[in-house]
Scaffold this motif. Sequence first.
Motif, PDB file in Angstrom:
ATOM      1  N   UNK A   1      14.128  26.109   3.728  1.00 11.95           N
ATOM      2  CA  UNK A   1      13.312  25.069   4.374  1.00 11.95           C
ATOM      3  C   UNK A   1      12.258  24.552   3.398  1.00 11.95           C
ATOM      4  N   UNK A   2      11.966  23.251   3.515  1.00  9.47           N
ATOM      5  CA  UNK A   2      10.864  22.686   2.730  1.00  9.47           C
ATOM      6  C   UNK A   2       9.580  22.616   3.544  1.00  9.47           C
ATOM      7  N   UNK A   3       9.608  23.230   4.734  1.00  9.36           N
ATOM      8  CA  UNK A   3       8.427  23.288   5.597  1.00  9.36           C
ATOM      9  C   UNK A   3       8.346  24.673   6.217  1.00  9.36           C
ATOM     10  N   UNK A   4       7.235  25.360   6.010  1.00  6.45           N
ATOM     11  CA  UNK A   4       7.065  26.697   6.580  1.00  6.45           C
ATOM     12  C   UNK A   4       6.984  26.618   8.099  1.00  6.45           C
ATOM     13  N   UNK A   5       6.455  25.500   8.615  1.00  3.19           N
ATOM     14  CA  UNK A   5       6.354  25.309  10.066  1.00  3.19           C
ATOM     15  C   UNK A   5       7.743  25.220  10.686  1.00  3.19           C
ATOM     16  N   UNK A   6       8.633  24.462  10.058  1.00  3.55           N
ATOM     17  CA  UNK A   6       9.997  24.329  10.582  1.00  3.55           C
ATOM     18  C   UNK A   6      10.718  25.675  10.563  1.00  3.55           C
ATOM     19  N   UNK A   7      10.512  26.443   9.502  1.00  6.42           N
ATOM     20  CA  UNK A   7      11.146  27.763   9.410  1.00  6.42           C
ATOM     21  C   UNK A   7      10.661  28.662  10.540  1.00  6.42           C
ATOM     22  N   UNK A   8       9.351  28.647  10.788  1.00  4.66           N
ATOM     23  CA  UNK A   8       8.781  29.483  11.844  1.00  4.66           C
ATOM     24  C   UNK A   8       9.289  29.064  13.219  1.00  4.66           C
ATOM     25  N   UNK A   9       9.378  27.785  13.461  1.00  4.74           N
ATOM     26  CA  UNK A   9       9.866  27.292  14.753  1.00  4.74           C
ATOM     27  C   UNK A   9      11.339  27.623  14.964  1.00  4.74           C
ATOM     28  N   UNK A  10      12.081  27.714  13.879  1.00  3.91           N
ATOM     29  CA  UNK A  10      13.515  27.990  13.973  1.00  3.91           C
ATOM     30  C   UNK A  10      13.796  29.398  14.464  1.00  3.91           C
ATOM     31  N   UNK A  11      12.896  30.329  14.174  1.00  2.00           N
ATOM     32  CA  UNK A  11      13.128  31.737  14.522  1.00  2.00           C
ATOM     33  C   UNK A  11      13.366  31.900  16.018  1.00  2.00           C
ATOM     34  N   UNK A  12      12.421  31.453  16.841  1.00  2.00           N
ATOM     35  CA  UNK A  12      12.599  31.619  18.286  1.00  2.00           C
ATOM     36  C   UNK A  12      13.654  30.670  18.825  1.00  2.00           C
ATOM     37  N   UNK A  13      13.844  29.528  18.146  1.00  2.00           N
ATOM     38  CA  UNK A  13      14.841  28.554  18.591  1.00  2.00           C
ATOM     39  C   UNK A  13      16.254  29.090  18.533  1.00  2.00           C
ATOM     40  N   UNK A  14      16.541  29.915  17.518  1.00  2.00           N
ATOM     41  CA  UNK A  14      17.892  30.484  17.383  1.00  2.00           C
ATOM     42  C   UNK A  14      18.248  31.305  18.616  1.00  2.00           C
TER      43      UNK A  14
ATOM     44  N   UNK B   1      17.436  26.856  -5.851  1.00  2.00           N
ATOM     45  CA  UNK B   1      16.316  26.544  -4.967  1.00  2.00           C
ATOM     46  C   UNK B   1      15.520  25.362  -5.498  1.00  2.00           C
ATOM     47  N   UNK B   2      15.305  24.339  -4.681  1.00  2.00           N
ATOM     48  CA  UNK B   2      14.477  23.215  -5.115  1.00  2.00           C
ATOM     49  C   UNK B   2      13.021  23.629  -5.247  1.00  2.00           C
ATOM     50  N   UNK B   3      12.273  22.892  -6.039  1.00  2.00           N
ATOM     51  CA  UNK B   3      10.861  23.216  -6.230  1.00  2.00           C
ATOM     52  C   UNK B   3      10.047  23.056  -4.970  1.00  2.00           C
ATOM     53  N   UNK B   4      10.573  22.318  -3.986  1.00  2.00           N
ATOM     54  CA  UNK B   4       9.834  22.072  -2.750  1.00  2.00           C
ATOM     55  C   UNK B   4      10.053  23.142  -1.691  1.00  2.00           C
TER      56      UNK B   4
ATOM     57  N   UNK C   1      17.256  21.718  12.695  1.00  2.00           N
ATOM     58  CA  UNK C   1      15.826  21.971  12.524  1.00  2.00           C
ATOM     59  C   UNK C   1      15.292  21.465  11.188  1.00  2.00           C
ATOM     60  N   UNK C   2      16.172  20.915  10.370  1.00  2.00           N
ATOM     61  CA  UNK C   2      15.716  20.334   9.109  1.00  2.00           C
ATOM     62  C   UNK C   2      15.879  21.225   7.902  1.00  2.00           C
ATOM     63  N   UNK C   3      16.726  22.257   7.995  1.00  2.00           N
ATOM     64  CA  UNK C   3      16.966  23.102   6.828  1.00  2.00           C
ATOM     65  C   UNK C   3      17.541  22.274   5.690  1.00  2.00           C
ATOM     66  N   UNK C   4      17.040  22.505   4.486  1.00  2.00           N
ATOM     67  CA  UNK C   4      17.533  21.749   3.334  1.00  2.00           C
ATOM     68  C   UNK C   4      18.803  22.360   2.771  1.00  2.00           C
ATOM     69  N   UNK C   5      19.092  23.619   3.113  1.00  2.00           N
ATOM     70  CA  UNK C   5      20.338  24.254   2.667  1.00  2.00           C
ATOM     71  C   UNK C   5      20.614  25.479   3.529  1.00  2.00           C
ATOM     72  N   UNK C   6      21.892  25.730   3.800  1.00  2.00           N
ATOM     73  CA  UNK C   6      22.336  26.950   4.471  1.00  2.00           C
ATOM     74  C   UNK C   6      23.450  27.548   3.610  1.00  2.00           C
ATOM     75  N   UNK C   7      23.197  28.724   3.052  1.00  2.00           N
ATOM     76  CA  UNK C   7      24.168  29.385   2.182  1.00  2.00           C
ATOM     77  C   UNK C   7      24.750  30.576   2.937  1.00  2.00           C
ATOM     78  N   UNK C   8      26.048  30.523   3.232  1.00  2.00           N
ATOM     79  CA  UNK C   8      26.712  31.575   3.992  1.00  2.00           C
ATOM     80  C   UNK C   8      27.489  32.470   3.031  1.00  2.00           C
ATOM     81  N   UNK C   9      27.209  33.775   3.104  1.00  2.00           N
ATOM     82  CA  UNK C   9      27.905  34.729   2.242  1.00  2.00           C
ATOM     83  C   UNK C   9      29.349  34.887   2.701  1.00  2.00           C
ATOM     84  N   UNK C  10      30.274  34.832   1.740  1.00  2.00           N
ATOM     85  CA  UNK C  10      31.688  34.978   2.065  1.00  2.00           C
ATOM     86  C   UNK C  10      32.214  36.376   1.882  1.00  2.00           C
ATOM     87  N   UNK C  11      31.453  37.222   1.160  1.00  2.00           N
ATOM     88  CA  UNK C  11      31.886  38.589   0.883  1.00  2.00           C
ATOM     89  C   UNK C  11      30.685  39.528   1.009  1.00  2.00           C
TER      90      UNK C  11
END
Length: 458
Positions: A227-240, A269-272, A302-312
């Motif tokens: 996330x490029x916003x700590x607020x969005x990351x925090x809001x996502x926790x309970x939203x899931x 990871x982007x600088x933002x 929720x505005x995540x800039x990237x979602x990396x899913x582990x395959x192994x």
Amino acid sequence: MTDLDSLYKAIEKVTGKQRITREPEELVCHSFDATGRSVVPDIVVFPAATLEVSKILEIASSYKVCVTPRGSGSGMTGGTLPMGGGIVMAMGRMNRILEIDTENLIARVEPGVVTGDLHRAVEQRGLFYPPDPASASFCTIGGNIGECAGGPKAVKYGVTRDYVLGLEAVLPSGRIIHTGVKTAKGVAGYDLTRLIVGSEGTLAVVTAVTLRLIPLPEAVKTMAVVFDSIKKAAETVSGIIRESVVPRCVEFLDRASIDCVRKDVKLDLPGTVEAILIIEVDGSRETVEVDARKVEAYCHKQGASAVVVAGTPEEAAELWKARKALSPAMFKIAPNKINEDIVVPINRIPDMVAKIESIKKSSGLTVVSFGHAGDGNIHCNIMYDKRDKDQLKRAEAAVDALFDATLSLGGTITGEHGVGITKKPYLLKEVGPTEIEIMRGIKQVFDPGNLLNPGKIF
């Protein structure tokens, strides 16, 4: 004044010469924990059986000498520091897995069993013991019981107390007691098992534990969400969780955490980037795939800039690498830290994150926040140099403000680490005087001489 020579000889008759020591180097090795503080005992003893524990405590009681039980010394609040001097009782020799009962889904273990060793042993039988503190590779079941340890999987599976069915323990007088049951249900009398779990070694010395096990989940899926916003990351926790998915882990890393371990993370990871969530779902293979897609879709919404899913499993381990590298990496920022483990209701995480940001600005210190956001448990590390009196003063003020903010949101000052000695000055912020009086009364019943791990909690 205690005749230490006489006391030493009395205990030596119980343990033999090889399992008791007054050598200075051994005393120092058993004088500290993860707080970095040190209190040197007079004697260290290494019991190997319940009857030895009983006899040692009986002797210590007759000499009116304090005894502090100790596991691996990984505690974060000074719980194993021998504040009353006397004897440190190191429980590492009592490290047997006594039984794994695959029919009744229980394990019986001694307190010195390393938590990670138990994980591997039960998983080989297709079973699962969920509590998994970050120190699982070296912390012990006895220590976990003393502090009611949690870990990342607590959001779905609960903490240590949820898996302890019964205990064998020794009172400070030397009397052996048995609490709890081997069965799924049992309400005969007061729940002494839960009273002892989380009591930080102040009521009894645990010598054997009956643990509840569950079937091992068939599959696990791990992902890192940027996330490029700590607020969005925090809001996502309970939203899931509102999306009807209960992950087994939702770990949170803020910008300061990410900067500490950026070179260790094989992510572009982007600088933002301001926050990362490490999320795991588990269950049947079909359920895991469905839940993982739900979580990924919600995070993008929720505005995540990237979602990396582990395959192994190897890729999953790589995603966890940053989280596990954090504690030592933080000392790049400052030579000292105050590590607090506050908890707030899940829906107040965004408010808590905002308050932490405000405390960070007002203190002028770096505050590194990460932890088990899925159950509201955030580890706030206030970085400072204790040689600088001004920094020390600001760090202590920041702790005070952190606890006030936590309690104002309906939270608690400790979710995993316990009170020990480091949180004693703050306990009355959360617990009222009447409740403290009741706790002191319980301590008096178990330990009228105040000889077992004195100086802790209150």
